[in-house]
Design an enzyme around this catalytic site. Structure first.
Site, PDB file in Angstrom:
ATOM      1  N   LYS A  98      45.659  96.614  23.719  1.00 28.52           N
ATOM      2  CA  LYS A  98      46.743  96.028  23.022  1.00 28.52           C
ATOM      3  C   LYS A  98      47.524  95.187  24.336  1.00 28.52           C
ATOM      4  CE  LYS A  98      49.378  97.949  20.286  1.00 28.52           C
ATOM      5  NZ  LYS A  98      49.169  96.636  19.674  1.00 28.52           N
ATOM      6  N   GLY A 100      48.184  91.704  24.125  1.00 31.73           N
ATOM      7  CA  GLY A 100      47.851  90.500  24.183  1.00 31.73           C
ATOM      8  C   GLY A 100      49.165  89.568  24.013  1.00 31.73           C
ATOM      9  N   GLY A 101      50.055  90.083  23.216  1.00 31.92           N
ATOM     10  CA  GLY A 101      51.313  89.320  23.033  1.00 31.92           C
ATOM     11  C   GLY A 101      52.521  89.891  24.022  1.00 31.92           C
ATOM     12  N   GLU A 107      55.442  98.895  22.427  1.00 34.28           N
ATOM     13  CA  GLU A 107      54.475  99.547  21.372  1.00 34.28           C
ATOM     14  C   GLU A 107      53.893 100.834  21.590  1.00 34.28           C
ATOM     15  OE1 GLU A 107      52.649  95.044  20.454  1.00 34.28           O
ATOM     16  OE2 GLU A 107      51.589  96.241  21.680  1.00 34.28           O
TER      17      GLU A 107
END
Ligand code: 5RP
EC number: 5.3.1.6
Length: 231
Positions: A98, A100-101, A107
């Site tokens: 995770k 990518g953003g 998160e």
């Protein structure tokens, strides 16, 4: 179906899951990215059931608030029954890449508090071995080059993420991101622990220690439900 349609499909499926499994008055953990956005949009229809949400990024906070969903600071919350988020890759054990953003640290924090992590993804995100998608590492800026050398030593290719203006991409926490290309991650749990121990690493975008409990995967034939707790 297009990738966008698959994201909308799993966003609605996640809202249905939350409405069916989470008690009224609860606070929901919400991830970041285009798939998580679909979840937020779908959840808005039943927002009256919930006290509000804990958000994993500035962008998600803005989207939740635009729907009139109250956003809580994680420090105000004792329990999160569920966390719903997308992924860049997910393997057969529920381990994920995770970030990518760029929201990997928040998160991971919110996910760590939640009882259940529901990953929502279109079928392109399912992989046998993690690593084709460059692995993000959030780093304190002064450690960028030192961490880049460590990345090279384990066989990766470090690339500093840049924003549209060509300057280093800066996270919501004021740090930079190194995207690591060229890894074939056969032991995600071990690599997560190894990279997290490097001085200057804020978080690595490997979610193996706290992987997904459930994946709602959007496929051309509908939503496939993969339960990792029974594996
Ligand atoms: C953001 C993330 C996202 O969940 C991941 O990048 C997937 O994004 P998208 O749903 O837009 O494909 O980890 O930091």
């Amino acid at each position: 179906m297009t990738q966008d349609e698959l994201k909308q499909l799993v966003g609605r499926a996640a809202a249905d899951y939350v409405n069916a499994h989470v008690p009224e008055g609860a606070v929901i953990g919400v991830g970041t990215g285009s798939t998580a956005n679909c979840f937020v949009d779908a959840l808005a229809a039943s927002k009256g059931r919930y006290r509000g949400a804990v958000s994993s990024s500035v962008a998600t906070t803005a989207r939740l608030q635009a729907h009139g969903i109250r956003v809580f600071d994680l420090n105000e919350i004792d329990a999160l029954p569920v966390y719903v988020d997308g992924a860049d890759e997910i393997d057969h054990r529920g381990a994920m890449i995770k970030g990518g953003g760029g929201a990997l640290t928040r998160e991971k924090i919110v996910a760590s508090v939640a009882d259940v992590f529901v990953c929502i993804a279109d079928a392109s995100k399912r992989v046998d071995v993690l690593g084709a998608f460059a692995l993000p590492i959030e780093v304190v800026p002064m450690a960028r080059t030192a961490i880049g050398r460590r990345v090279t030593a384990i066989g990766g290719v470090p690339v500093v993420r840049v924003a549209k203006d060509g300057a280093p991409f800066i996270t919501d926490n004021g740090n930079e991101i190194i995207d690591v290309k060229g890894l074939r991650i056969s032991d995600p749990l071990a690599l997560e622990a190894q990279i997290n121990a490097w001085p200057g690493v804020v978080t690595v975008g490997l979610f193996a220690d706290r992987g997904a409990n459930l994946c709602l995967l959007g496929t051309d034939t509908g939503v496939e439900r993969i339960d990792f707790t029974t594996r």
